[in-house]
Design a protein around this motif. Structure first.
Motif, PDB file in Angstrom:
ATOM      1  N   SER A   2      -4.603  -3.923   6.360  1.00 23.63           N
ATOM      2  CA  SER A   2      -3.358  -4.413   5.756  1.00 23.63           C
ATOM      3  C   SER A   2      -2.836  -3.415   4.737  1.00 23.63           C
ATOM      4  N   ASP A   3      -1.519  -3.429   4.582  1.00 27.31           N
ATOM      5  CA  ASP A   3      -0.905  -2.606   3.548  1.00 27.31           C
ATOM      6  C   ASP A   3      -1.008  -3.338   2.225  1.00 27.31           C
ATOM      7  N   PHE A   4      -1.296  -2.597   1.169  1.00 28.53           N
ATOM      8  CA  PHE A   4      -1.378  -3.188  -0.163  1.00 28.53           C
ATOM      9  C   PHE A   4      -0.447  -2.409  -1.067  1.00 28.53           C
ATOM     10  N   SER A   5       0.426  -3.112  -1.761  1.00 29.94           N
ATOM     11  CA  SER A   5       1.370  -2.459  -2.650  1.00 29.94           C
ATOM     12  C   SER A   5       1.383  -3.180  -3.985  1.00 29.94           C
ATOM     13  N   CYS A   6       1.013  -2.480  -5.037  1.00 31.63           N
ATOM     14  CA  CYS A   6       1.079  -3.050  -6.383  1.00 31.63           C
ATOM     15  C   CYS A   6       2.532  -3.134  -6.810  1.00 31.63           C
ATOM     16  N   LYS A   7       2.888  -4.225  -7.460  1.00 30.52           N
ATOM     17  CA  LYS A   7       4.255  -4.380  -7.950  1.00 30.52           C
ATOM     18  C   LYS A   7       4.446  -3.731  -9.313  1.00 30.52           C
ATOM     19  N   VAL A   8       3.357  -3.439 -10.008  1.00 29.35           N
ATOM     20  CA  VAL A   8       3.400  -2.729 -11.283  1.00 29.35           C
ATOM     21  C   VAL A   8       2.436  -1.557 -11.175  1.00 29.35           C
ATOM     22  N   HIS A   9       2.965  -0.341 -11.341  1.00 30.23           N
ATOM     23  CA  HIS A   9       2.132   0.847 -11.154  1.00 30.23           C
ATOM     24  C   HIS A   9       2.729   2.030 -11.897  1.00 30.23           C
ATOM     25  N   PRO A  10       1.917   3.031 -12.203  1.00 31.22           N
ATOM     26  CA  PRO A  10       2.479   4.238 -12.803  1.00 31.22           C
ATOM     27  C   PRO A  10       3.263   5.019 -11.745  1.00 31.22           C
ATOM     28  N   ALA A  11       4.359   5.630 -12.157  1.00 29.34           N
ATOM     29  CA  ALA A  11       5.126   6.486 -11.257  1.00 29.34           C
ATOM     30  C   ALA A  11       4.326   7.745 -10.960  1.00 29.34           C
ATOM     31  N   LEU A  12       4.691   8.413  -9.902  1.00 29.09           N
ATOM     32  CA  LEU A  12       4.047   9.676  -9.557  1.00 29.09           C
ATOM     33  C   LEU A  12       4.159  10.605 -10.756  1.00 29.09           C
ATOM     34  N   GLY A  13       3.074  11.120 -11.232  1.00 27.59           N
ATOM     35  CA  GLY A  13       3.053  11.945 -12.435  1.00 27.59           C
ATOM     36  C   GLY A  13       2.574  11.165 -13.644  1.00 27.59           C
ATOM     37  N   GLY A  14       2.637   9.839 -13.550  1.00 26.98           N
ATOM     38  CA  GLY A  14       2.057   8.993 -14.575  1.00 26.98           C
ATOM     39  C   GLY A  14       2.812   8.862 -15.875  1.00 26.98           C
ATOM     40  N   ASP A  15       4.065   9.342 -15.946  1.00 27.25           N
ATOM     41  CA  ASP A  15       4.767   9.272 -17.226  1.00 27.25           C
ATOM     42  C   ASP A  15       5.686   8.060 -17.361  1.00 27.25           C
ATOM     43  N   THR A  16       5.753   7.224 -16.341  1.00 29.12           N
ATOM     44  CA  THR A  16       6.604   6.035 -16.359  1.00 29.12           C
ATOM     45  C   THR A  16       5.859   4.885 -15.700  1.00 29.12           C
TER      46      THR A  16
END
Length: 85
Positions: A2-16
Protein backbone atom coordinates in the motif's frame (compact mmCIF):
# COMPACT_ATOMS: atom_id res chain seq x y z
CA UNK A 1 1.94 -3.10 -1.05
CA UNK A 2 0.00 0.00 0.00
CA UNK A 3 0.99 3.59 -0.53
CA UNK A 4 1.53 5.58 2.64
CA UNK A 5 1.52 9.36 2.64
CA UNK A 6 1.98 11.49 5.74
CA UNK A 7 -0.22 14.57 5.80
CA UNK A 8 2.35 16.47 7.88
CA UNK A 9 5.98 16.17 6.83
CA UNK A 10 9.15 18.17 6.28
CA UNK A 11 9.58 19.52 2.75
CA UNK A 12 12.44 18.24 0.64
CA UNK A 13 15.50 19.86 2.19
CA UNK A 14 13.86 19.97 5.60
CA UNK A 15 13.51 23.74 5.94
CA UNK A 16 9.69 23.86 5.83
CA UNK A 17 6.98 21.85 7.56
CA UNK A 18 4.25 20.93 5.07
CA UNK A 19 0.66 20.27 6.17
CA UNK A 20 -1.28 18.51 3.42
CA UNK A 21 -5.06 18.63 3.04
CA UNK A 22 -6.56 16.78 6.00
CA UNK A 23 -3.42 17.20 8.12
CA UNK A 24 -3.15 19.29 11.27
CA UNK A 25 -0.67 20.55 13.79
CA UNK A 26 -1.81 20.15 17.38
CA UNK A 27 -0.03 22.08 20.11
CA UNK A 28 -0.43 20.17 23.37
CA UNK A 29 -0.34 21.67 26.85
CA UNK A 30 3.07 23.23 27.37
CA UNK A 31 3.78 23.41 23.63
CA UNK A 32 4.57 26.74 21.96
CA UNK A 33 5.02 28.53 18.67
CA UNK A 34 8.28 30.48 18.85
CA UNK A 35 9.55 33.29 16.63
CA UNK A 36 13.07 33.52 15.20
CA UNK A 37 14.40 34.86 18.49
CA UNK A 38 13.00 31.81 20.30
CA UNK A 39 10.53 33.87 22.30
CA UNK A 40 6.81 33.40 22.59
CA UNK A 41 4.37 36.22 21.85
CA UNK A 42 2.81 37.77 24.94
CA UNK A 43 -0.73 36.77 25.81
CA UNK A 44 -3.38 39.07 24.40
CA UNK A 45 -6.18 40.00 26.74
CA UNK A 46 -9.44 40.86 24.96
CA UNK A 47 -11.17 44.09 25.92
CA UNK A 48 -13.77 43.91 28.67
CA UNK A 49 -17.41 44.01 27.65
CA UNK A 50 -20.03 46.02 29.47
CA UNK A 51 -23.80 46.19 29.26
CA UNK A 52 -23.76 49.56 27.45
CA UNK A 53 -24.79 49.36 23.80
CA UNK A 54 -25.00 52.69 22.03
CA UNK A 55 -23.83 52.05 18.45
CA UNK A 56 -25.73 50.23 15.73
CA UNK A 57 -23.32 47.32 16.25
CA UNK A 58 -24.15 47.02 19.96
CA UNK A 59 -20.96 48.58 21.35
CA UNK A 60 -20.05 51.97 22.74
CA UNK A 61 -17.43 53.90 20.79
CA UNK A 62 -14.93 53.24 23.60
CA UNK A 63 -15.61 49.50 23.38
CA UNK A 64 -15.29 49.56 19.59
CA UNK A 65 -11.97 51.41 19.85
CA UNK A 66 -10.71 48.86 22.40
CA UNK A 67 -11.69 45.99 20.10
CA UNK A 68 -9.86 47.56 17.14
CA UNK A 69 -6.78 48.11 19.33
CA UNK A 70 -6.92 44.47 20.47
CA UNK A 71 -7.25 43.18 16.89
CA UNK A 72 -4.26 45.27 15.81
CA UNK A 73 -2.21 43.92 18.75
CA UNK A 74 -3.23 40.34 17.87
CA UNK A 75 -2.21 40.92 14.25
CA UNK A 76 1.15 42.36 15.32
CA UNK A 77 1.77 39.42 17.67
CA UNK A 78 0.97 36.87 14.95
CA UNK A 79 3.31 38.66 12.54
CA UNK A 80 6.07 38.84 15.16
CA UNK A 81 5.70 35.10 15.78
CA UNK A 82 5.97 34.43 12.05
CA UNK A 83 2.48 32.93 11.90
CA UNK A 84 1.17 35.52 9.42
CA UNK A 85 2.90 37.82 6.97
Amino acid sequence: MSDFSCKVHPALGGDTLVVESGGAIQILTGGKFLNNAGTQAAALVPPAATAAALTSYGYTQTQADAIVTWIRAADAALKAAGITA
